[in-house]
Write a protein that holds these residues in place. Structure first.
Motif, mmCIF file in Angstrom:
data_model
loop_
_atom_site.group_PDB
_atom_site.id
_atom_site.type_symbol
_atom_site.label_atom_id
_atom_site.label_comp_id
_atom_site.label_asym_id
_atom_site.label_seq_id
_atom_site.Cartn_x
_atom_site.Cartn_y
_atom_site.Cartn_z
ATOM 1 N N SER A 146 0.811 -1.220 0.000
ATOM 2 C CA SER A 146 0.000 0.000 0.000
ATOM 3 C C SER A 146 0.843 1.268 0.000
ATOM 4 O O SER A 146 0.350 2.348 -0.348
ATOM 5 N N ALA A 147 2.116 1.173 0.390
ATOM 6 C CA ALA A 147 2.996 2.345 0.429
ATOM 7 C C ALA A 147 3.712 2.571 -0.905
ATOM 8 O O ALA A 147 4.420 3.567 -1.053
ATOM 9 N N ILE A 148 3.514 1.677 -1.857
ATOM 10 C CA ILE A 148 4.194 1.785 -3.144
ATOM 11 C C ILE A 148 3.369 2.645 -4.102
ATOM 12 O O ILE A 148 2.150 2.503 -4.188
ATOM 13 N N GLU A 149 4.040 3.519 -4.809
ATOM 14 C CA GLU A 149 3.367 4.402 -5.749
ATOM 15 C C GLU A 149 3.110 3.695 -7.074
ATOM 16 O O GLU A 149 3.632 2.610 -7.343
ATOM 17 N N LEU A 150 2.304 4.329 -7.923
ATOM 18 C CA LEU A 150 1.984 3.806 -9.242
ATOM 19 C C LEU A 150 3.268 3.530 -10.028
ATOM 20 O O LEU A 150 4.194 4.356 -10.036
ATOM 21 N N ASN A 151 3.328 2.352 -10.635
ATOM 22 C CA ASN A 151 4.473 1.869 -11.417
ATOM 23 C C ASN A 151 5.667 1.452 -10.557
ATOM 24 O O ASN A 151 6.702 1.054 -11.084
ATOM 25 N N SER A 192 -7.938 0.374 -3.825
ATOM 26 C CA SER A 192 -7.480 -0.976 -4.138
ATOM 27 C C SER A 192 -6.415 -0.873 -5.224
ATOM 28 O O SER A 192 -6.283 0.154 -5.884
ATOM 29 N N MET A 193 -5.645 -1.944 -5.412
ATOM 30 C CA MET A 193 -4.491 -1.868 -6.292
ATOM 31 C C MET A 193 -4.497 -3.004 -7.302
ATOM 32 O O MET A 193 -4.870 -4.138 -6.976
ATOM 33 N N VAL A 194 -4.084 -2.696 -8.515
ATOM 34 C CA VAL A 194 -3.927 -3.707 -9.548
ATOM 35 C C VAL A 194 -2.439 -3.985 -9.695
ATOM 36 O O VAL A 194 -1.653 -3.084 -9.989
ATOM 37 N N LEU A 195 -2.050 -5.232 -9.480
ATOM 38 C CA LEU A 195 -0.644 -5.624 -9.523
ATOM 39 C C LEU A 195 -0.356 -6.432 -10.783
ATOM 40 O O LEU A 195 -1.158 -7.291 -11.181
ATOM 41 N N GLN A 196 0.771 -6.153 -11.362
ATOM 42 C CA GLN A 196 1.265 -6.945 -12.485
ATOM 43 C C GLN A 196 2.270 -7.949 -11.943
ATOM 44 O O GLN A 196 3.179 -7.588 -11.201
ATOM 45 N N THR A 201 -2.397 -10.030 -14.147
ATOM 46 C CA THR A 201 -2.741 -8.958 -13.226
ATOM 47 C C THR A 201 -3.616 -9.502 -12.102
ATOM 48 O O THR A 201 -4.411 -10.425 -12.304
ATOM 49 N N VAL A 202 -3.425 -8.939 -10.922
ATOM 50 C CA VAL A 202 -4.212 -9.314 -9.743
ATOM 51 C C VAL A 202 -4.665 -8.034 -9.059
ATOM 52 O O VAL A 202 -3.839 -7.148 -8.796
ATOM 53 N N GLN A 203 -5.955 -7.909 -8.780
ATOM 54 C CA GLN A 203 -6.455 -6.743 -8.048
ATOM 55 C C GLN A 203 -6.644 -7.118 -6.580
ATOM 56 O O GLN A 203 -7.262 -8.138 -6.271
ATOM 57 N N ILE A 204 -6.072 -6.306 -5.701
ATOM 58 C CA ILE A 204 -6.165 -6.588 -4.271
ATOM 59 C C ILE A 204 -6.764 -5.395 -3.535
ATOM 60 O O ILE A 204 -6.626 -4.250 -3.968
ATOM 61 N N SER A 205 -7.414 -5.664 -2.420
ATOM 62 C CA SER A 205 -8.008 -4.609 -1.597
ATOM 63 C C SER A 205 -6.933 -3.843 -0.849
ATOM 64 O O SER A 205 -5.775 -4.274 -0.766
ATOM 65 N N ARG A 206 -7.332 -2.724 -0.265
ATOM 66 C CA ARG A 206 -6.388 -1.943 0.531
ATOM 67 C C ARG A 206 -5.923 -2.723 1.757
ATOM 68 O O ARG A 206 -4.770 -2.624 2.170
ATOM 69 N N GLU A 207 -6.818 -3.522 2.330
ATOM 70 C CA GLU A 207 -6.444 -4.314 3.509
ATOM 71 C C GLU A 207 -5.367 -5.334 3.161
ATOM 72 O O GLU A 207 -4.395 -5.516 3.902
ATOM 73 N N VAL A 208 -5.520 -5.995 2.023
ATOM 74 C CA VAL A 208 -4.503 -6.947 1.584
ATOM 75 C C VAL A 208 -3.183 -6.221 1.329
ATOM 76 O O VAL A 208 -2.118 -6.670 1.736
#
Length: 216
Positions: A146-151, A192-196, A201-208
């Protein structure tokens, strides 16, 4: 010799103290799922043994002897988790409760031989550092996803939540130790975040995202 209950208290105080200068009675009662009055009784016993510093209403801290015991218990717990996963092929979500029982084995010689047998592992299956026989251990410089910025990107190296349900969720989506991830998108609505990861791709909630730890 300390009782199983005393060891569990010392370990709990150690874990709670990682995020605070002192630990309150209510924090211990919540973590151990017991009454505050029972906690107070145990803290008095541990103080009498000179394992903790305890003043009513002012919190508790570990003394050197108490910290040594706590770190040794944690060492045994994490070594047994490593053994169960790496040598007996248990899954990482199956071993916590078994290691909770095995961490109270008193023989340090057994634990030292177990450590040597496994070639002195530095981290358990969940990415937590394993103390050596002197209580020393190496800590990852970890950040929650959650602390990581876009890209931004990093390698999964640990978890904050050790519950079976959370670990099973991560396993299902391939979000396991050693995997490289990149933040492809952050959804403005709920953060929420979309991870590559590995061409998917995997979308995860803020809690995850808050409970999944990476190193950059």
């Amino acid at each position: 010799m300390n009782t199983l209950a005393e060891e569990n208290y010392l370990k709990s105080i150690y874990h709670l103290s990682l995020n605070a200068e002192s630990v309150s009675t209510n924090q211990l009662a919540a973590l151990l799922n017991t009454k505050a009055s029972s906690v107070t009784d145990m803290l008095k016993k541990l103080a009498d043994k000179e394992l903790i510093n305890y003043t009513p209403y002012q919190g508790v801290t570990l003394m050197a002897a108490g910290e040594k015991i706590a770190v040794n218990i944690i060492r045994k717990h994490r070594l047994w988790e490593f053994f169960l996963v790496e040598k007996l092929n248990f899954k990482w979500d199956e071993v916590h409760e078994m290691a909770e029982e095995m961490e109270h084995i008193s023989s340090n010689e057994l634990i030292d031989r177990l450590d040597k047998f496994m070639n002195f592992p530095k981290y358990d299956p969940h990415g937590d550092p394993i103390p050596d026989s002197n209580g020393k251990f190496k800590i990852h410089d970890l950040k929650p996803v959650s602390a990581i910025e876009l890209n931004g990107s990093g390698i999964i190296c640990g978890v904050r939540d050790h519950s079976a349900a959370f670990l099973q969720y991560l396993e299902k989506h391939g979000l396991t130790i050693g995997k490289k991830i990149m933040v492809e998108d952050i959804i403005e609505f709920d953060r929420s975040m979309v991870l590559q990861m590995e061409n998917k791709t995997v979308q995860i909630s803020r809690e995850v995202a808050n409970n999944l730890l990476i190193t950059l």
